[in-house]
Design a protein around this motif. Structure first.
Motif, mmCIF file in Angstrom:
data_model
loop_
_atom_site.group_PDB
_atom_site.id
_atom_site.type_symbol
_atom_site.label_atom_id
_atom_site.label_comp_id
_atom_site.label_asym_id
_atom_site.label_seq_id
_atom_site.Cartn_x
_atom_site.Cartn_y
_atom_site.Cartn_z
ATOM 1 N N LEU A 198 0.870 -1.174 0.000
ATOM 2 C CA LEU A 198 0.000 0.000 0.000
ATOM 3 C C LEU A 198 0.907 1.223 0.000
ATOM 4 N N ARG B 54 0.204 4.461 0.067
ATOM 5 C CA ARG B 54 -0.392 5.726 0.523
ATOM 6 C C ARG B 54 -0.779 5.532 1.982
ATOM 7 N N PRO B 55 -0.932 6.631 2.712
ATOM 8 C CA PRO B 55 -1.369 6.482 4.103
ATOM 9 C C PRO B 55 -2.799 5.954 4.155
ATOM 10 N N LEU B 56 -3.114 5.290 5.217
ATOM 11 C CA LEU B 56 -4.495 4.841 5.418
ATOM 12 C C LEU B 56 -5.392 6.072 5.509
ATOM 13 N N ASN B 57 -6.525 5.989 4.851
ATOM 14 C CA ASN B 57 -7.473 7.096 4.868
ATOM 15 C C ASN B 57 -8.387 6.948 6.094
#
Lengths: 458, 485, 458, 485
Positions: free
Chosen positions: C37, C39-42
């Motif tokens: 993953l 991207r940062p966790l949304n």
């Protein structure tokens, strides 16, 4: 019987062993008829647990509380955040249902916690030693006053008028019996009048009792004050808000001889004024004057470190009428709560709590001061509490705030009419002096709601 | 160390609880606070994570005894069971989250509770009014003696500077009298534990401010001459103070007010079952007869129609004794306790006395009673003979009891009893528990003969062995220092 | 990081010891780039503890709850009184934060409590053995159905239509995968139709799943039913309300082969449906079919009694696909709560709770039945819950009650349209069938308030 | 016995909790209930006072280990610290006192919480919707496999009767497949712990309903071929099930949804830190990709405008799997946990992996790793060599660890590892704690050579010694009987 686990059969067996036919014989053998109560106690019928809780919840529902009202009340008790782990620890039966650790071998939990508490209080205040707790801030100040009298042999004491009026009354009560004269040093604005202090602080006076931040929220000029007190070989007793010590200088660093505090802010619920925590810390040289329990480290016969109650020669159970105080039961569980609290927030967290409180209080003060008809009572530096002069009566302000689910606006003008000027209540002058306290829990939205509500009062 | 200190576990940079960033415009600290008042060196608080804090205190707790763990017959301390519902009661938000300076109209529930409990405790004690400000028994004693002082002063009766205290009294009594500015005059007990009435008559006089009396006394014995005693004091112009430490013996059977006492303090943490918390908080309400009511600490809770109010306008009041109104959270628990019993509070005392007499009956062949008669709620035994015969002292017996998982009785008190063991079982223990304790006491008595050295070196099964109290006193180590000097 | 006690310095030292320069290397060595993953966790920003609690209290404030509303809802979850000592015990960290007692030498607390729980369930139900808990009443019934299928080798099962429709759907879900056919035995009034049972209960059918008191609150004719089921060598599974067993005959005494129950009433808060407690007890002869953990007594190498998990050869971690069930994590802490509850109320207390519930329910039923337009749905005996035919739609009744701070009037007509007669909703007929449950907590005043509120609905 | 049983302490006539007399007109029991249904013999529940009950369980608790007491590196169970604020959260009356069948408009707070957390967990896992009904991981597995069954059935694809399960899998996987009516087909692991892709290709086919996979596997290793594996299964028409037991290793780093999984279960009591309670309750929510959404258990929480509603009208649903909506009180705690971290959940996994690798690095000279590479959140070691050289087995090492106050790792699992020790430190332990554990493990390794018998007879310091499990199984004693036959 609710909490009595003695069955009829066991009772019968026990009576047999004792050699009587009824418990009545035991009472008859002891209590003369002339003082026997020959009727049932006139008390309401017992409630079962289920009914009891329902009744108590009904009673409690008649109160407004800070879970539902935004609290800006201070005056010695503050709505700081209590981390969940504090109650989780103090509920443990081994802490909750133990007593004073007279038998150290099965009391190391309580004893070590006390030792840690003492250490934390020393770190906070900059003092050498602390006792295991006093009843509250007020009684700690009174005991400190007693220490000063005993240490100096002088029977007059100065007390700053900026010290909480509640505390002053407690000190007065304690000092009355032993014939100590308390002399109030007046205000200059919202802090102590240093000129008057200088005049009053003589060689006949044992010392000064000061509070900083003071009851009105303002910081006293502690370094100048210290010099004046010590110049006459008096002792300098300082009452502090322990939360403030996250930002403010430790009293040890400016020469305090004894530091007391109300420890409630350190993880203790408001609980309508108690149980709270009296902090009392001092210099090594006054150790033998210290009231209350003290725990110390030692070793056991297996070479392990362990803790015991120590320096008991000061205490009532040993020394009786020559004891430093009569205190026996203290506030140990609350001291434990403060210990857990400080362990949880730690070095950095205490600073954060202090800073948030300061920032929010300053924002609130600034916003209130902008309202027409409202102004700050003084321009001295303050920490998390401040006093404003209001255009309406204290009761009216308070009532309007309550209607808006806000608690706040402590009527300090009643105790300090001088804040209202020579002609209190005169046309154009302020109608009341009110203090507001703001902790880290208050949100900007709540502060803005307070300000808006005050803005409606003219 | 069994459990390292919080400080020893600290690691820079660790955090348990954090706080949000300010949501208001901020000021520079230096703008708000004078430079010389800004803390230069932060307090060296430990830096720990939440798991470490919780484990630390969980581990510490497991080194500790408590009533919740097992029997705790600590004489004079009334270590009875503390009902769990009372813990829940005190935590009801409407109680726990009220600020002491809230407007009266927002705390009617609290005021009703205080006013109602005051009435109930007056009924139990036979007094007219009561204050809840004292935070503990000794605090109540001080309040009570200051009330007596105020009474005499109000009458211009200012020469009374003595308080009479029996030699069997708790240390708090003489210490209190001294704190209130009185000279302490001891009165001897007779061999049967009662106050020597003749000696008392010799002592009382125009200097007598008060007599402080615990009844039943610290010997667990009710003084049969109590009415005579209070009359003697009253006739001399003194007042009589009742130390309620032992009220658990007499609820519903006798009332201090009916015995002639003018002032009473109660220990809610003893008689009314609020938890002792490792040393506190307690609550020491003080009840008075009508002639002392004007002197009660301010404020007093008054009922006005169907509202409750705080009355501050009491010109003869001694003032305040607590910063606010006392240990309210403790008082809530006591209120719940009374309401859980109602008139059956009498049965509390009945069974407290039953239990103490059962222990006395079974142990007296082994440890001689100071006075051989039926006791009230506690009994005082002596290991004098045992010591003479085996060298095993009361202290050794106590330490050996620790190995049995039972908290020892109070030892070496009252001072007038040699090698004293003061046993207060309370009413919340059943026969099986008492038997277990009794049998342990007998076993130790036997062991003192068969293996005295083992008893003298006890405890053997506790987390720490006997601790060097002399060392602790000689080289005081009263706080942690990062760099001990 | 909130609950991570690893400092930057420690992290660096650990990375050195591992021999990497960053944790990223550890992840890179394991997780292929194609599934990383990048991207940062949304997720919403982290809240501090203080903010978190404030947020949760706001959320909870949007609910009505039984602390403020009088609760007459039942349907498998009941507002019984929970003694304060229950939570005091289950909060103890040693119970709360332990896991399944795989290491008995440091798990005697949990193990003995399970053994005691098992013993209590056997006493209550009249069975020989109990497991250490299932997820809830519904899943316990489904597991019991599986036991019947495995024991009898028959792939059809009868289920009483008077069993909770929620439970029936759970059983259906469990049985679907293994191809078991569930056949519903219809109602005759408010209880099981015995004629239809007799017809449906054949040698091809493994047994019957029954609930008594049933979902509508009524007692089934268990002795007649037992005879019919056993006549065809079927197994008789009975789901009970454990509180009812304070007054009602133990299923063991009328021939039940497996007893299940929803244990929530035994000291467990309503908590919007969970965590609850699935009770499952049976006869010795079905021991090897029993799903779930079982504790047993044994001795240690010092000759002391001790407890261990036993009969593990049934379980998934040993037997894998041949296990009696896949259950691993159960509801141990809730089973402990039930154990504490039963220890607190004891023999006599359970009878009192049952009797109070029965008496209050009967009073309520009688009062409601007197209201014009309202009548009882049947005249079968009931325990603490009953069903009435109402003159207004269920949603309307419920809404009116909510307005009066009452929760009640469960719409059972939606699941049992037959209660409303052939022409449901026809002129003059009842508009709804509603059930009401009354526990020992409900006061007469609350019942009268309910009746008055219902009386306004026409 | 260390602590007698409740039953052994029972005395007729004792009471803890009592209830009020009826305040309504009463009926005779015989009028309300048919005679043959009235209980003849009351259940023989113990009769105790409150103090006895509280002491009993306090004493029992003191015999037990827990995360609150000390380190608990039980592999695969993720015994991380359980924040105390979450206990407070779950007890807020607005949550704890809501009835599951309340009208929707009276539980909007609950429904919002469920809906919101569903979205968050979908984000963490890469799934589209989620159900909270399953009460535990295994319950979630059953739900997930039944969803897969429903999917195939909905397509008329009814010949698929096999579920593929790696030989390293938890026992719950094959047991679940069997409960859902499937035949279990094992697939071997390669020596490096990953699934043997070639073997998998041989096995998959038209009978393949699903593959169940734990990734990282029970060896604590991430399968590098996971995308290839899920593609193989998908190409064969099967679906892929992700066992979330080890999600604590990958939050924010990788998502099952991105690896090709169609169904995922989570263990809130592991990854999301809800307390394990001595064996439960847990919570095993199941997330699915959009093609499986129609089959989710009823009801599903939907947001309609600014209101939340329960949607029961889902004709393809597998039905219900829990009597109500799942372990709501556990879900509240998990909600609080996520909100306490936000995107920093990634750091949870980062530190879990750091800790496991640190333990691995330091212990591998003493206990050989099954696969010598960096692990994820746990490491699997073997005492095979130690056993060969000293006779000291993994079981003995575990028992000796008990004497150090540390809970042993999981032992003898995974089954494919001889003398396995499965160590999962979690991220809530600091270096000092890990070092203490590591040093104890090394000390035991040394002791196995110097004094093997002492290790084999461990534990020595626990309240009970090694328990005879064989006896327990041979002569089952599964309940107290007043008069054992």
């Amino acid at each position: 019987m609710r909490y009595v686990p003695i069955t009829q059969a066991d009772k019968a067996a026990m009576l047999r062993e004792i050699g009587v036919s009824s418990t009545e014989e035991l009472f008859a053998a002891n209590i003369p008829a002339e003082v026997r109560l020959n009727r049932p106690l006139n008390l309401p019928p017992a409630l079962t647990e289920m009914e009891l809780l329902a009744h108590l919840r009904e009673l409690a529902a008649q109160n407004a509380h800070t879970g539902e009202y935004a609290c800006f009340l201070g005056g010695g008790a503050y709505d700081h955040y209590v981390p969940a782990a504090v109650d989780a620890v103090i509920r443990r039966g081994e802490f909750l249902t133990a007593y004073t650790p007279y038998q150290p071998e099965i009391s190391q939990g309580v004893l070590q916690a006390i030792y840690e508490y003492q250490s934390l209080m020393c770190e906070l205040t900059g003092m050498d030693l602390s006792n295991a707790s006093m009843y509250d801030g007020a009684s700690a100040l009174a005991e400190a006053a007693g220490m000063v009298v005993n240490q100096t042999g002088r029977s007059k004491l100065l007390v700053a008028r900026s010290v909480s009026p509640l505390y002053r009354r407690v000190v007065q009560t304690y000092m009355h019996g032993i014939g100590v004269e308390l002399i109030e040093v007046p205000l200059d604005g919202v802090t102590l009048d240093l000129n008057r202090l200088e005049a009053l602080m003589t060689e006949e006076v044992g010392g000064l009792l000061l509070q900083t931040p003071n009851y009105l929220g303002y910081l006293e000029k502690v370094r100048e004050i210290e010099a004046l007190v010590h110049a006459k070989n008096g002792l300098f007793v300082v009452a502090v808000d322990p939360i403030s010590l996250g930002l403010l200088e430790a009293p040890g660093s400016y020469g305090a001889d004894i530091v007391v505090a109300e420890g409630q802010g350190l993880g203790v619920p408001l609980s309508y004024g108690g149980p709270y925590l009296g902090v009392l810390a001092t210099r090594d040289r006054f150790a033998r004057r210290m009231p209350g329990r003290i725990a110390g480290a030692t070793v056991d016969n297996r070479g392990q470190r362990g803790f015991v109650l120590t320096m008991q020669a000061r205490e009532q159970h040993i020394r009786r009428e020559k004891a430093t105080s009569n205190i026996c039961t203290n506030q140990a569980l609350i001291a434990l709560a403060a210990t857990v609290y400080l362990a949880l927030v730690g070095k950095e967290g205490l600073r954060e709590v202090a800073n948030l409180s300061l920032q929010k209080a300053h924002y609130a003060a600034q916003q209130i001061a902008r309202l027409p008809g409202w102004r700050l009572a003084g321009d001295a530096p303050f920490f998390k509490e401040f006093t404003v002069l209001a255009p309406a009566a204290a009761a009216e302000v308070s009532r309007r705030l309550v209607d808006r689910k806000i608690l706040g606006g402590l009527d300090v003008g009643a105790d300090y009419p001088e804040l209202l000027g020579g002609a209190a209540g005169s046309a154009g002058g302020p109608a009341a002096a009110l203090s507001f306290a703001v902790t880290e829990k208050r949100t900007r939205a709540e502060i803005d709601r307070l300000v808006a509500a005050l803005g409606e009062v003219k | 160390a069994l459990v390292p200190l919080l400080f020893e576990k600290s690691t820079p940079g660790k955090r348990a609880v954090t706080f949000p960033a300010p949501d208001v415009p901020t000021v520079e600290l230096s703008e708000a606070i004078p430079a010389d008042l800004i803390r230069q060196t932060p307090a060296a608080l430990p830096e720990l994570s939440e798991v470490e804090v919780v484990r630390h205190f969980t581990q510490l707790s497991r080194l500790n005894h408590g009533v919740d763990v097992d029997f705790y017959p600590l004489g004079s301390c009334t270590m009875k069971y503390n009902p769990k519902v009372n813990e829940e009661a005190a935590r009801i938000p409407g109680f726990a989250l009220t600020h002491p300076l809230q407007p009266e109209e927002t705390v009617q529930g609290n005021l009703q509770l205080l006013h109602t409990l005051e009435g109930w405790l007056c009924e139990v004690t036979g007094m007219d009014r009561m204050t809840f400000q004292p935070a503990a028994g000794a605090h109540g004693e001080l309040t009570g003696i200051l009330l007596i002082r105020a009474y005499h002063e109000s009458r211009g009766d200012t020469e009374r500077n003595e308080v009479i205290v029996p030699d069997s009294a708790h240390g708090t009594n003489p210490a209190t009298a001294a704190m209130a500015g009185y000279r302490v005059v001891p009165v001897k007990s007779r061999p049967d534990g009662s106050i020597d009435v003749d000696a008392l008559r010799q002592i009382v006089g125009p200097k007598t401010a008060a007599l402080m009396m615990t009844n039943p006394s610290t010997l667990g014995l009710f003084d049969p001459h109590v009415r005579e005693i209070t009359e003697i004091v009253h006739q001399a112009g003194g007042l009589c103070y009742y130390d309620g430490a032992n009220l658990n013996a007499i609820m519903g059977y006798a009332r201090p007010g009916d015995m002639g006492f003018d002032v009473v303090h109660l220990n809610l943490h003893k008689t009314f079952s609020t938890p002792h918390g490792g040393g506190g908080p307690g609550s020491g309400p003080v009840g008075v007869k009508s002639h002392l009511v004007p002197f009660l600490p301010v404020p007093v809770v008054e009922k006005q129609g169907d509202r409750y109010a705080l009355d501050w306008d009491r010109p003869q009041s001694i003032g305040k004794i607590h910063g606010f109104w006392g240990n309210f959270g403790v008082i809530v628990r006591a209120y719940a306790y009374v309401l859980a019993h109602g008139p059956a509070l009498k049965e509390v005392s009945e069974h407290a006395v039953l239990n103490a007499n059962y222990v006395l009956a079974r142990l007296k062949p082994y440890y001689e009673p100071y006075v051989d008669r039926y006791c009230m709620h506690e009994c005082v035994l002596s290991a004098r003979t045992l010591k003479q015969e085996t060298g095993v002292r009361t202290l050794d017996v106590a330490k050996r009891l620790l190995d049995e998982g039972v908290h020892p009785p109070t030892i070496y008190f009252p001072l007038i009893v040699e090698e004293a063991l003061m046993i207060e079982p309370t009413e919340t223990e059943d026969k099986a528990t008492l038997d277990r304790f009794i049998e342990a006491m007998i076993r130790i008595h036997d062991e003192a003969r068969s293996n005295p050295e083992y008893v003298k070196s006890a405890p053997h099964k506790t987390p720490v062995g006997r601790l060097d109290e002399a060392l602790a006193a000689r080289r005081p180590n009263l706080r942690y220092r990062a760099n001990p000097s």
